[in-house]
Design a protein around this motif. Structure first.
Motif, short mmCIF file in Angstrom:
data_model
loop_
_atom_site.label_atom_id
_atom_site.label_comp_id
_atom_site.label_asym_id
_atom_site.label_seq_id
_atom_site.Cartn_x
_atom_site.Cartn_y
_atom_site.Cartn_z
N VAL A 186 0.77 -1.31 -0.23
CA VAL A 186 -0.20 -0.38 0.18
C VAL A 186 0.25 0.87 -0.19
N ARG A 187 1.94 1.20 0.59
CA ARG A 187 2.81 2.20 0.50
C ARG A 187 3.39 2.55 -0.87
N ALA A 188 3.14 1.96 -1.46
CA ALA A 188 4.24 1.64 -2.65
C ALA A 188 3.46 2.27 -3.69
N LEU A 189 2.37 1.19 -4.18
CA LEU A 189 1.15 2.05 -4.01
C LEU A 189 0.61 3.67 -4.20
N ALA A 190 0.57 3.70 -2.98
CA ALA A 190 0.07 5.34 -2.31
C ALA A 190 1.19 6.04 -3.04
N LYS A 191 2.40 5.56 -3.00
CA LYS A 191 3.61 7.13 -3.18
C LYS A 191 3.19 6.44 -4.46
N ALA A 192 3.17 5.45 -5.77
CA ALA A 192 3.27 6.03 -7.20
C ALA A 192 2.13 7.55 -7.59
N TRP A 193 0.94 7.05 -6.90
CA TRP A 193 0.11 7.96 -6.46
C TRP A 193 0.39 9.51 -6.51
N GLU A 194 0.91 9.02 -5.62
CA GLU A 194 1.07 10.89 -4.77
C GLU A 194 2.36 11.62 -5.65
N LEU A 195 3.45 10.50 -6.70
CA LEU A 195 4.51 10.83 -7.21
C LEU A 195 3.78 12.07 -8.49
N TYR A 196 3.07 11.14 -8.84
CA TYR A 196 1.53 11.17 -10.42
C TYR A 196 1.63 12.86 -10.88
N GLY A 197 1.29 13.82 -9.24
CA GLY A 197 1.16 14.87 -9.08
C GLY A 197 -0.61 15.58 -8.85
N GLN A 198 -1.40 14.45 -8.56
CA GLN A 198 -2.41 15.44 -9.47
C GLN A 198 -3.50 15.10 -8.46
N GLN A 199 -3.90 15.45 -7.48
CA GLN A 199 -5.16 14.96 -6.38
C GLN A 199 -6.14 14.56 -6.68
N LYS A 200 -6.86 15.10 -7.80
CA LYS A 200 -8.06 14.52 -8.30
C LYS A 200 -7.77 12.88 -9.63
N ALA A 201 -7.03 12.95 -9.95
CA ALA A 201 -6.59 12.03 -10.69
C ALA A 201 -6.81 10.83 -9.55
N VAL A 202 -7.57 9.37 -10.61
CA VAL A 202 -7.50 8.00 -9.50
C VAL A 202 -7.33 7.26 -9.71
N PHE A 203 -6.73 6.08 -8.90
CA PHE A 203 -6.21 4.56 -8.96
C PHE A 203 -6.60 3.75 -9.08
N MET A 204 -6.36 3.24 -10.76
CA MET A 204 -7.47 2.47 -11.54
C MET A 204 -7.19 0.72 -11.08
N PHE A 205 -7.78 0.03 -10.59
CA PHE A 205 -7.42 -1.87 -11.26
C PHE A 205 -7.74 -2.07 -11.89
N LEU A 206 -7.37 -2.44 -12.51
CA LEU A 206 -7.16 -2.94 -13.99
C LEU A 206 -7.60 -4.81 -13.86
N VAL A 207 -9.41 -4.75 -14.12
CA VAL A 207 -9.23 -6.66 -13.01
C VAL A 207 -9.95 -7.10 -14.40
N GLU A 208 -10.75 -8.39 -13.81
CA GLU A 208 -11.82 -9.40 -14.63
C GLU A 208 -12.48 -9.27 -14.80
N ASP A 209 -13.24 -9.97 -15.42
CA ASP A 209 -15.02 -10.05 -15.36
C ASP A 209 -15.20 -11.13 -14.15
N VAL A 210 -14.24 -12.33 -14.27
CA VAL A 210 -14.70 -13.14 -12.88
C VAL A 210 -13.78 -12.69 -11.25
N GLN A 211 -13.96 -11.74 -10.91
CA GLN A 211 -13.21 -11.51 -9.10
C GLN A 211 -13.21 -11.86 -8.16
N ILE A 212 -12.85 -13.90 -8.24
CA ILE A 212 -12.72 -14.19 -7.46
C ILE A 212 -12.31 -14.05 -6.00
N SER A 213 -11.36 -13.19 -6.21
CA SER A 213 -10.10 -12.25 -5.69
C SER A 213 -10.89 -11.01 -4.62
#
Length: 343
Positions: A186-213
Motif C-alpha cells: 500500500v505504501r508503494a502504491l500510494a507513493k506512485a499516486w503521489e508522484l503522479y502529482g494530481q490529487q483529483k486523479a484516480v487509482f485504477m485497478f485493471l480487473v477481470e470479469d470474474v473476480q473471485i479474489s
C-alpha cells in the motif's frame, strides 16, 4: 506430536474444521467459483493446516536478495537490446509474448511518456536440501505482474499460531513471523499516486470479469481510501469504450484522469482479444504510472529467467558488483531452454 496427529484422522478433521472457522472469522476469505459475484456466499482461501518450517538462514537470504532482484528487474525492463536478444526465439514461437513485445517496441520508439514505474514483484522459492543436510534457497520464478493475495496472506500467521497452540506447540507458535506485506504494498502504491502529482486523479485497478479474489483487493482499496486516494475498478472493455489520451498523453476513463494503472489482469493469453490489445497499448502509451509497465512485465518471463542463468549475463547489469552477482546467482535453479538447438 505431529506424527501422532497423522495417525489420528478424526483429530485431524476436527483441527481442519477449527482452522477453517478461525480463518473465516479473521477474514481469510474469497468468493466461490459457483457464485463469483456474491458477497453473501464466500469460502476460506486455501491454506495449509500448519505453517511450513523454513530454515532461518534461507528466510533471511530471501529477504536480503529481494532488493537486488527488484533492481535487476528494473534494469532489464529498461534494456531494449537485452530484451530483444533474450526473447528473440520466444516471439517467433509464442504469439502472446510477440504482441507484448510489439507494444514494448512501439513505446520505445515513441519515447517513454512516464519515467516512474511501480514494481510489485514476488519471488517464489523452494529450500533445496543438499547431501550434507544443509539447505540452499532456489528461486522457481519471479512474478512481475498481478502478484497478489496480500490481504489474505497477512492474516494467516494468526490462524497458524492458533492451530499450533491447539496441539500444544506453544513455543513453535511464537516463531511464526508476522506478514506485513499489505502495508508495504500500500505504501508503494500510494507513493506512485503521489508522484503522479494530481490529487483529483484516480487509482485504477485493471480487473477481470470474474473476480473471485475481489475481497483481497478490497484490503488494498480500503487502505488507499484511508489516504484519500480515489480508487476505481475497470475492465479492459471499459478502457476500450471510454478510455482516451489527451494531447499531453494523460489518460481518461469514464471522464476520470487516471494516475496509476494497477494490473490485476492481463498476464495470460486468454485475458486478451483484439480490442483489449488496443486498450493495453493505450494504457502503456499514457502518462499514467503502470504497475507494471510493459518492460517490467516482459522482464518477468520464464525465458528471461533462463537467460539470466547463463554465465556472464548478470555481470551485464551489475558491473563491478561481484557480491551482488553472487547473492543473486546463489538462488538460481537449473534453467533449460525449449529451443531446438543442434549439438
Amino acid at each position: 506430536m505431529l506424527q501422532g496427529l497423522m495417525r489420528n484422522p478424526e483429530r485431524l478433521k476436527a483441527l481442519a474444521k477449527e482452522a477453517k472457522e478461525f480463518a473465516l472469522q479473521h477474514g481469510v476469505v474469497m468468493r466461490t467459483v459457483e457464485t463469483p459475484d456474491s458477497s453473501e456466499v464466500v469460502t476460506y482461501a486455501p491454506f495449509t493446516l500448519f505453517p511450513t518450517p523454513v530454515p532461518k538462514a534461507v528466510f533471511h537470504q530471501a529477504l536480503a536478495v529481494q532488493t537486488h532482484f527488484n533492481t535487476l528487474v528494473d534494469k532489464i525492463s529498461q534494456d531494449p537490446g537485452f530484451l530483444e536478444e533474450a526473447l528473440a526465439s520466444t516471439v517467433q514461437a509464442d504469439d502472446f509474448t510477440a504482441k507484448l513485445f510489439d507494444i514494448y517496441r512501439q513505446v520505445q520508439r515513441e519515447g517513454r511518456t512516464q519515467s516512474i514505474v511501480l514494481g510489485v514483484n514476488r519471488s517464489d522459492y523452494m529450500p533445496n536440501q543438499r547431501e550434507d543436510g544443509t539447505c540452499s534457497l532456489k528461486q522457481m520464478e519471479i512474478n512481475t505482474i498481478s502478484a497478489g493475495s496480500f490481504g489474505v496472506t497477512g492474516l494467516l500467521p494468526v490462524v497458524h499460531r492458533h492451530i499450533l497452540r491447539l496441539v500444544g506447540l506453544l513455543e513453535e507458535s511464537q516463531h511464526v513471523p508476522d506478514n506485513n506485506t499489505l502495508a508495504a504494498v500500500v505504501r508503494a502504491l500510494a507513493k506512485a499516486w503521489e508522484l503522479y502529482g494530481q490529487q483529483k486523479a484516480v487509482f485504477m485497478f485493471l480487473v477481470e470479469d470474474v473476480q473471485i479474489s475481489k475481497l483481497s483487493h478490497r484490503c488494498i482499496e480500503n487502505e488507499l481510501w484511508k489516504r484519500d486516494i480515489p480508487v476505481i475498478r475497470r475492465k479492459f472493455e471499459d478502457v476500450v469504450k471510454t478510455g482516451y489520451l489527451n494531447g499531453d498523453k494523460k489518460m481518461f476513463v469514464d471522464g476520470l484522469e487516471v494516475a496509476v494503472v494497477y494490473y490485476r489482469y492481463g498476464y495470460v493469453p486468454n485475458n486478451y482479444k483484439e480490442q483489449t490489445w488496443e486498450a493495453r497499448l493505450l494504457m502503456e502509451r499514457s502518462l499514467a504510472v503502470k504497475c507494471p509497465d510493459i518492460g517490467t512485465h516482459l522482464a518477468g518471463t520464464k525465458k528471461v529467467q533462463q537467460e539470466l542463468a547463463r554465465p556472464g549475463v548478470l555481470e551485464r547489469f551489475f558491473p563491478d558488483q561481484p557480491q551482488v552477482v553472487e547473492q543473486i546467482r546463489a538462488t538460481f535453479a537449473g534453467q533449460y531452454t525449449l529451443d531446438m538447438v543442434r549439438e
